[in-house]
Design a protein around this motif. Sequence first.
Motif, PDB file in Angstrom:
ATOM      1  N   SER A 180       0.813  -1.207   0.000  1.00 20.61           N
ATOM      2  CA  SER A 180       0.000   0.000   0.000  1.00 20.61           C
ATOM      3  C   SER A 180       0.851   1.263   0.000  1.00 20.61           C
ATOM      4  CB  SER A 180      -0.907  -0.029   1.231  1.00 20.61           C
ATOM      5  OG  SER A 180      -0.896   1.200   1.903  1.00 20.61           O
ATOM      6  N   THR A 212       0.008   4.982   0.963  1.00 17.32           N
ATOM      7  CA  THR A 212       0.032   5.900   2.102  1.00 17.32           C
ATOM      8  C   THR A 212       0.517   5.231   3.390  1.00 17.32           C
ATOM      9  OG1 THR A 212      -2.351   5.557   2.139  1.00 17.32           O
ATOM     10  CG2 THR A 212      -1.576   7.702   1.435  1.00 17.32           C
ATOM     11  N   LEU A 213       0.222   3.943   3.529  1.00 11.38           N
ATOM     12  CA  LEU A 213       0.705   3.236   4.718  1.00 11.38           C
ATOM     13  C   LEU A 213       2.244   3.177   4.706  1.00 11.38           C
ATOM     14  CD1 LEU A 213      -0.262   1.826   7.226  1.00 11.38           C
ATOM     15  CD2 LEU A 213      -0.458  -0.285   5.930  1.00 11.38           C
ATOM     16  N   GLU A 261       3.479   6.531   5.873  1.00 14.69           N
ATOM     17  CA  GLU A 261       3.314   6.622   7.332  1.00 14.69           C
ATOM     18  C   GLU A 261       4.499   5.968   8.037  1.00 14.69           C
ATOM     19  OE1 GLU A 261       1.270   8.056  10.087  1.00 14.69           O
ATOM     20  OE2 GLU A 261      -0.478   7.049   9.241  1.00 14.69           O
ATOM     21  N   GLU A 288      -1.508  -6.680   4.168  1.00 15.02           N
ATOM     22  CA  GLU A 288      -2.916  -6.402   4.470  1.00 15.02           C
ATOM     23  C   GLU A 288      -3.712  -7.676   4.222  1.00 15.02           C
ATOM     24  OE1 GLU A 288      -4.409  -4.302   0.359  1.00 15.02           O
ATOM     25  OE2 GLU A 288      -3.241  -3.085   1.731  1.00 15.02           O
ATOM     26  N   MET A 314     -12.126  -3.891   0.480  1.00 16.17           N
ATOM     27  CA  MET A 314     -11.673  -2.800   1.338  1.00 16.17           C
ATOM     28  C   MET A 314     -10.835  -1.772   0.584  1.00 16.17           C
ATOM     29  SD  MET A 314     -13.142  -3.774   4.083  1.00 16.17           S
ATOM     30  CE  MET A 314     -12.438  -2.817   5.416  1.00 16.17           C
ATOM     31  N   GLY A 315     -11.333  -1.251  -0.511  1.00 14.88           N
ATOM     32  CA  GLY A 315     -10.579  -0.228  -1.234  1.00 14.88           C
ATOM     33  C   GLY A 315      -9.576  -0.837  -2.203  1.00 14.88           C
ATOM     34  N   HIS A 316      -8.615  -1.575  -1.690  1.00 13.74           N
ATOM     35  CA  HIS A 316      -7.740  -2.335  -2.565  1.00 13.74           C
ATOM     36  C   HIS A 316      -8.518  -3.536  -3.073  1.00 13.74           C
ATOM     37  CE1 HIS A 316      -3.512  -0.958  -1.068  1.00 13.74           C
ATOM     38  NE2 HIS A 316      -4.002  -0.169  -2.007  1.00 13.74           N
ATOM     39  N   ASN A 359      -6.937   8.648   3.217  1.00 13.60           N
ATOM     40  CA  ASN A 359      -6.465   8.608   1.831  1.00 13.60           C
ATOM     41  C   ASN A 359      -5.561   7.403   1.620  1.00 13.60           C
ATOM     42  OD1 ASN A 359      -4.444   9.855   3.430  1.00 13.60           O
ATOM     43  ND2 ASN A 359      -3.541  10.838   1.648  1.00 13.60           N
ATOM     44  N   GLY A 360      -5.971   6.530   0.699  1.00  9.89           N
ATOM     45  CA  GLY A 360      -5.212   5.316   0.422  1.00  9.89           C
ATOM     46  C   GLY A 360      -5.811   4.133   1.165  1.00  9.89           C
ATOM     47  N   ALA A 361      -5.974   3.012   0.463  1.00  9.39           N
ATOM     48  CA  ALA A 361      -6.675   1.849   1.029  1.00  9.39           C
ATOM     49  C   ALA A 361      -5.959   1.277   2.250  1.00  9.39           C
ATOM     50  CB  ALA A 361      -6.833   0.774  -0.037  1.00  9.39           C
ATOM     51  N   LEU A 390      -3.880   2.747   4.393  1.00  7.96           N
ATOM     52  CA  LEU A 390      -3.991   3.666   5.534  1.00  7.96           C
ATOM     53  C   LEU A 390      -5.402   3.619   6.118  1.00  7.96           C
ATOM     54  CD1 LEU A 390      -2.539   5.892   7.210  1.00  7.96           C
ATOM     55  CD2 LEU A 390      -3.556   7.552   5.652  1.00  7.96           C
ATOM     56  N   ASP A 448     -12.419   6.301   1.189  1.00  9.31           N
ATOM     57  CA  ASP A 448     -11.033   6.523   0.761  1.00  9.31           C
ATOM     58  C   ASP A 448     -11.061   7.599  -0.316  1.00  9.31           C
ATOM     59  OD1 ASP A 448      -8.505   6.434  -0.243  1.00  9.31           O
ATOM     60  OD2 ASP A 448      -8.573   4.328  -0.875  1.00  9.31           O
TER      61      ASP A 448
END
Lengths: 289, 375
Positions: free
Chosen positions: A154, A156-157, A160, A209, A245-247, B250-252, B254, B274
């Motif tokens: 991922s 943004t993770l 972070e 994930e 879940m988004g991804h 923002n971003g899956a 996160l 998201d």
Amino acid sequence: MAVIVDAETRLLVQGITGYQGAFHTGLMLEAGTKVVAGVTPGKGGAAVHGVPVFDTVDEAVRATGANACCIFVPARFARDAALEAVAARLDPVVIITEGMPVHDAIEVVAYARQQGVRVLGPNGPGVTTPGQCRVGIMPTHLFKPGPVGIISRSGTLTYEIVAALTRAGLGQSTAVGLGGDPVVGTSFVEALELFNADAGTEAIVLLGEIGGSAEEQAARYIEERVDKPVVAYIAGRTAPPGKRMGHAGAVISGTQGTADHKIQALEAAGARVATLPSGVAALVEARMR
Amino acid sequence: MKLHEYQAKEYFARYGLPVQKGVVIDRAEQIAGLALRYPVVIKAQVLVGGRGKAGGVRLASTPQEAGERARAILGMDIKGERVARVLVAEAADIEREYYFAFVTDRAAGRVAAIASGEGGVEIETVARTAPEKIVRAEVDPFLGFPAYQARVVGRRLGFAGAALEEFVRIATALYRLYWTEDADLAEINPLALVGGHLLCVDAKLVLDDNALYRHAETPPNEEMTELEAAARRAGLAYVELDGDIAVIGNGAGLVMSTLDLLAHFGGRAANFLDVGGGASAEAMQTALGIVQQKPGVRAVFINIFGGITRCDDVARGIVENPPKVPASIRLTGTNEAQGQQILKDAGIAAGLDPDEGARVAVELARRGARAREAR
């Protein structure tokens, strides 16, 4: 030392004249990346940030000696762009594009394996070797050169964690974004293999994930082959089964692909798993001492 | 996108796969006019699994009985999904059940054919209890699924003679469907032997959302709630959950870790949205509008790590459409100082630490719940 990209990388950007392609070409140049060519069919002869644009990868490679590729084209053109890059033996081929059909990714990944080319993505943030080369969209200012290798599904993770590592004084050798789609070109295992062999990497952070079984396979590989400390974090521990879940890759079905299953496998293999992203840096520090 | 059985069977029929004669209805009264041979089977059309155990599949030997069964099943609640339609199909006298499917094998990055002589049960169960009964074949995307490969699988399932050739036709047609229609899963379970012939008694089809653009006639997605569909139209990824804290990130990856943070501090997310990479002020405004529409939301947690996304854009979006319920905001990364200043000038508090942000959000939701009880 680094994996996949370094100061020798001569990058070709496909989709360089597009909004994202042009913007990130500027940032990649600022980060010190040798962006030597761009390709957008129909825009040959133009220039973006001083980088010459060609109609085909073939012409661009002949003219500039490009040896790696980053793809920013829209999803429906990504298959063709990636096949063209693989055919020219650009290595790696980094696909930033989001929303690529899975069957297209299957074809690209199969062709790349036949040709012996490494693909990262689709739907990934790219790969960054701080101080040497940035391919993709990872924010340059978060990084500093150092001994920690990062492998992540991922974007943004990753940022972070990189920011937290840098704050803790732990620099990075290379950060590799695998991509969040169900089918991607490079697995955790392949990236672990690279970092394990890299003299500049002393510890490895694995950001996984829910969904699939890539983290479980990584755990088996860690147990058998990896002699460097590994710290992991798995996102989606509290995600309900069956929801995307988004991804696209992050769907758990039944007991397969749950965060708990992955965490247990990694811990049994000797990796330390952080409960929260904020716990990663401290575990890395402890393991490197 | 998951399809209903009756929709999957329409695809099956188009690709020449043998399915029972059947009609889908949404009112029990429609049974009377159906030209079907009795007995029939009435099957609830839901996207969740386990409908048989829930009483959603019943046999009927007369039109009157079929009407009663249909009336009982229509409107039934199966694992939270209301039955809006039933499939009425001619019942088959099954001699033996098999399993056959094509599925995207994520780990291998390929398509795999999966078959088993133990049909009618979930393949995951077979994989756990009798893995030796599962036959696998890997598909080379450039070769497709040639007849010889189907024959190898068929023989290993024990087919011979005419039945083997029938299996080869079914397996190759299913692959054609799987690849042409951009499926993630095409499953026949059971593939049944009926009167010496093979029949697809149940059909499951999951299509790749990313490829829907190249298939004009795809049925509408019924998995999504209204808010989920609205977010999709706005180009945002929104998923509904069942807690009371709305989440924007923002971003899956996160966002998923944000849900985990809330759970760690004892809270539960009501939903998540998201906003993706490079979110504009407008996207942020829209996002705030969507997440708060869900009934029962007591707090909002905004967790943004600016990379391509700029904190000043996010802050402007928040100021334009400030949260109507108590909010905890964590805003860091690209243009952080500007973003924080914009919020401060508007009297909106924001922090830099994700753990602290989550803890505060959980506390705000608790306070909201207590206030409601006090009323």
